[in-house]
Design a protein around this motif. Structure first.
Motif, PDB file in Angstrom:
ATOM      1  N   LEU A 364      -7.519   6.060   2.306  1.00 39.67           N
ATOM      2  CA  LEU A 364      -6.493   5.036   2.476  1.00 39.67           C
ATOM      3  C   LEU A 364      -5.745   5.259   3.786  1.00 39.67           C
ATOM      4  N   PHE A 367      -1.036   3.899   3.531  1.00 41.06           N
ATOM      5  CA  PHE A 367      -0.856   3.380   2.169  1.00 41.06           C
ATOM      6  C   PHE A 367       0.611   3.367   1.764  1.00 41.06           C
ATOM      7  N   TYR A 394      -8.485   0.668   3.280  1.00 43.38           N
ATOM      8  CA  TYR A 394      -9.308   1.765   3.776  1.00 43.38           C
ATOM      9  C   TYR A 394      -9.792   1.494   5.198  1.00 43.38           C
TER      10      TYR A 394
END
Length: 457
Positions: A364, A367, A394
């Motif tokens: 990620l 995030f 991602y």
């Protein structure tokens, strides 16, 4: 106002979503269910919509603030048979050590009774010790019952039920036996989206039958009726719907489907007619539109098919060149770059509005929640506007020399540029909720009206 309750888990993976879907679906057979999800999740709300046949709304304290969250709950609960709110993560898990924006925080804001979902696999009287902690940790929270997941059978449930009654005087409202066929497959951003699931009707019919057999729905409805009236001085039942001032194309298919229901409804309420289209299958943008929105999703999974639809990409590029206002979030941003490189390292050409490339990574990126200052005028907001949103991806962009119009600040203090702009196009990794910022929705509609050559009614 409909009565309601919150379904909250002891922790992520407790079975909260499965039981929430089963209960929503079973209750939807009796009347219209108002479904909600705590937090910014797009995928769970799509499942809610599938089982209830009605939109599901996100309740997000960080992005909406407490009063707008209450307002949203009140508006969307109005006239419904019952409201069911699915929590997020564990009951007390929020943004920090205070539990801000947690399920517990939202339950107290809305004065909702809480039904706790507990994974009881391999447990006997220890269930009482675990549930006692959740019940008594916050005196301001109203935990009214427990539903037990992954129970081995009726005998196991009877034991657990006796323990909870004798130790805590708390009712066990039912259970769900372990059944691998009821589990929903996952991918890198959570559950596999409902758009891609096969034989979903059959799977949920089985889940609904198990819930109706093993969960006391009458007691749940009785608990829902005990919910207190939520007070909000800003609540107004009146709608602001007006005649359509402008048509806006909205990408909606397997590749692009991350939209907040309340965001789309805000645009409609302000006079926009939304026309849905598929970048995967349609050969051109809808006729008569004066604006374009491309939301998030999984363009990397469908990159080959998106890339092969040259007619659609040409249509989008022509709209861009003509000056049509375009707003793209996350997956939409990726689609508007030169290319997407998927998890297998395969590179697929995309629309190419922005001179940069999108690449999938193994983790990620950036995030979580973030705040942004708009540093230059855009199609959704003037310079100086403050935004709250979240990132969940991602992917990253590389080889970029494009102009940015956001200065994004993470809660860690880290800052970076985003909000890529060119002509009347804005593409960003930051997801925002138009319901929280109706001024932004109006600004975008006004941008579309100027392109159309008209005025906002």
């Amino acid at each position: 106002m409909a009565k309601g309750f919150m379904i909250a888990g002891t922790h992520s993976g407790s079975g909260k979503t499965t039981l929430a879907l089963g209960i929503m679906g079973a209750l939807a057979e009796r009347g219209e269910v108002a479904a909600f999800k705590v937090g910014p999740d797009y995928i769970d709300t799509a499942y809610h919509k599938f089982v209830t046949k009605a939109p599901s709304y996100n309740l997000d304290v960080f992005m909406q603030g407490e009063e707008k969250l209450k307002d949203l709950y009140l508006k969307k609960s109005e006239g419904r048979f019952v409201s069911v709110v699915e929590g997020v993560m564990g009951l007390f898990d929020g943004l920090d050590d205070t539990g801000y924006a947690s399920s517990a925080h939202v339950a107290k804001l809305l004065s909702l009774p809480v039904i706790l979902i507990a994974d009881a696999s391999g447990m006997a009287r220890s269930i009482s010790a675990m549930v006692k902690g959740y019940k008594e940790f916050d005196e301001g929270l109203n935990v009214k019952g427990v539903i037990l997941n992954r129970v081995s059978g009726e005998g196991h449930f009877s034991l657990l039920k006796r323990c909870l009654k004798q130790d805590l005087k708390l009712p066990a409202l039912g259970y769900l036996p372990y059944d691998a066929e009821l589990s929903l497959p996952e991918r890198h951003l959570g559950l596999l989206p409902v758009w891609e699931m096969k034989n979903l009707e059959e799977k949920f019919e089985k889940l609904f039958e198990k819930v109706k057999k093993h969960v006391d729905l009458e007691e749940l409805l009785s608990i829902a009726s005990s919910a207190k009236i939520v007070e909000n001085p800003y609540y107004d039942k009146k709608s602001s719907i007006s005649e359509a001032a402008v048509k806006i194309g909205v990408a909606m298919d397997e590749a692009f489907n991350f939209y907040y229901a309340q965001s789309l409804e805000t645009l409609r309420d302000l006079g926009a007619e939304l026309v849905f289209f598929s970048p995967l299958r349609d050969s051109s943008l809808p006729e008569g539109i004066s604006g374009l929105i491309i939301g998030g999703g999984f363009p990397e999974i469908f990159a080959e098919k998106l890339s092969s639809n040259n007619d659609m990409m040409k249509s989008i590029m022509e709209a861009f060149e003509a000056g049509m206002p375009i707003y793209a979030e996350c997956g939409g941003l990726m689609y508007l770059t030169r290319s997407i490189t998927d998890m297998k390292g395969r590179r697929f050409p995309m629309v190419g509005i922005f001179d940069m490339d999108s690449v999938m990574t193994g983790s990620l990126k950036r995030f979580g929640y973030a705040e942004a200052v708009v540093t230059d005028d855009t199609v959704i907001a003037p310079k100086g506007t403050l935004l709250k949103g979240h990132e969940f991806h991602y992917s990253e962009v590389i080889n970029s020399k494009e102009k940015t119009s956001y200065l994004v600040k993470k809660r860690s203090g880290k800052t970076y540029g985003c909000g890529f702009t060119k002509k009347n196009c804005l593409a960003t990794f930051l997801h925002i909720d138009f319901y929280a910022y109706p001024g932004i929705a109006r600004h975008f509609i006004e941008s579309c009206c100027r392109f159309k050559g008209g005025n906002l009614r």
